[in-house]
Design an enzyme around this catalytic site. Sequence first.
Site, PDB file in Angstrom:
ATOM      1  N   HIS A  67       0.834  -1.201   0.000  1.00 19.37           N
ATOM      2  CA  HIS A  67       0.000   0.000   0.000  1.00 19.37           C
ATOM      3  C   HIS A  67       0.871   1.254   0.000  1.00 19.37           C
ATOM      4  CE1 HIS A  67      -2.180   3.153   2.380  1.00 19.37           C
ATOM      5  NE2 HIS A  67      -3.115   2.884   1.484  1.00 19.37           N
ATOM      6  N   GLU A  70       2.182   1.890  -3.432  1.00 16.93           N
ATOM      7  CA  GLU A  70       1.127   2.467  -4.280  1.00 16.93           C
ATOM      8  C   GLU A  70       1.109   3.994  -4.146  1.00 16.93           C
ATOM      9  OE1 GLU A  70      -3.236   3.743  -3.600  1.00 16.93           O
ATOM     10  OE2 GLU A  70      -2.960   1.639  -2.982  1.00 16.93           O
ATOM     11  N   HIS A  71       1.166   4.481  -2.912  1.00 20.29           N
ATOM     12  CA  HIS A  71       1.174   5.926  -2.676  1.00 20.29           C
ATOM     13  C   HIS A  71       2.396   6.591  -3.315  1.00 20.29           C
ATOM     14  CE1 HIS A  71      -1.891   6.856   0.660  1.00 20.29           C
ATOM     15  NE2 HIS A  71      -2.188   5.660   0.183  1.00 20.29           N
TER      16      HIS A  71
END
Length: 433
Positions: A67, A70-71
């Site tokens: 995650h 992804e950022h």
Amino acid sequence: MNKVHYETLNETVYTEILENGLQVVLIPKNKYSKTYGIFTTNFGSIDNQFVPINDDKEIKIPDGIAHFLEHKLFEGEEHDAFEDFAKFGASANAFTSFTRTSYLFSATDHIKENTESLLDFVQDPHFTPEGTEKEKGIIAQEIRMYEDNPGWQLFYGLLRNLYPDHPLSVDIAGTVDSIQEISPELLQICYDTFYHPSNMNLLMIGNFVPDEMMDIIKRNQAGKTFLPVKPIKRTLPPIPVQDIIPYKETEMDVQRPKVMLGVKGLETEVTGNQAEKYKICGSLLLEMLFGRSSTHFIELYDSGLIDDSFGYSFNLDRSFNFMAIESDTEEPRSLEEKLKRILLDWETDDNLTEEKFVLLKKSMIGEQLQAFNSLEYIANHYSALLFSGAELFEVVGLIEETSLEDIRKFAEGYLKAQSMSTYVILQKGAKRQ
């Protein structure tokens, strides 16, 4: 390109695997004005133990790194990816699940430029110590926000019961502590291993000419270099039934207690269309037992044990599957006992009739056909199924061939008392001993 036409659905799919291993799927829909692109890697939150692409020793990475990555990919060295898409009139987004990470855009024009932007920003990472530290604060705030969300905590409480000591039981974003261990070096290792084109797929759906779109993608990829292809070795802990925690409860600021009952599936090797058939059986079984027209729903609702928050789902993904049934209730223990009894007494249940099965199957087919009107639905589900070898446009046929006997066989192997667990959120001050 390979071309497959689905006559019944009037859908045509073009596929090709490029020289660098990237799987490309093109679905032209020329009656639509919008085009939707989704670029997906087979890397999610549960993939925290693996052998890096340029090494031979297994490592364990901090929870939440998929995650986090992804950022970070949206931040280029000199510009922000969102700005690139906005310049060409597109909206962009991304999401991370337990097993994959996807980057996407939708637009009505400048499709060539937006497709190249999608490929370029995902394939041009830029990790710095300063940017990494800044992102930790942003994601930590996001994690804390979900810690106060009762529905979120109910779901993950159940997963901790069903899958203790397994990455599935940890929030996809990780924990405030785990993300502090993330470094630019670890981000690069994960990127090099899981963002290789051979571990990814690109799906484009909408208003375009397939040959022209494939040329755009091929030219873009031909101008880039990647590490040599190497099979990814991932390790996941076993999920034996003996590890299941039967019951746990906690307290939060809620208006009414919340209950979630889960059933852990122990068959984890189902893939492709077999997995979709498995999901169909699980979903239809739940609908027959707990759907709004079932005698159980009516009885539970009329007695006040459940309210309009009542819901259920069958969740299946790479290496795991489980049922979840939830509701707000004033009588958590009574509801738990009722739900378990309904599930365990399935064999003599009056709701499992051929007549009802046929009606529910027709309804499921109708819902699936209606969903095919959405470009977003097709893109998201098609790209996810590609990693397991399933075909989205074959799902209707799988539903049609499913029989009541298939449902009964599924129930016989799935609904076991030892596979069940319950998580309860009580009002503060009401915790039972």
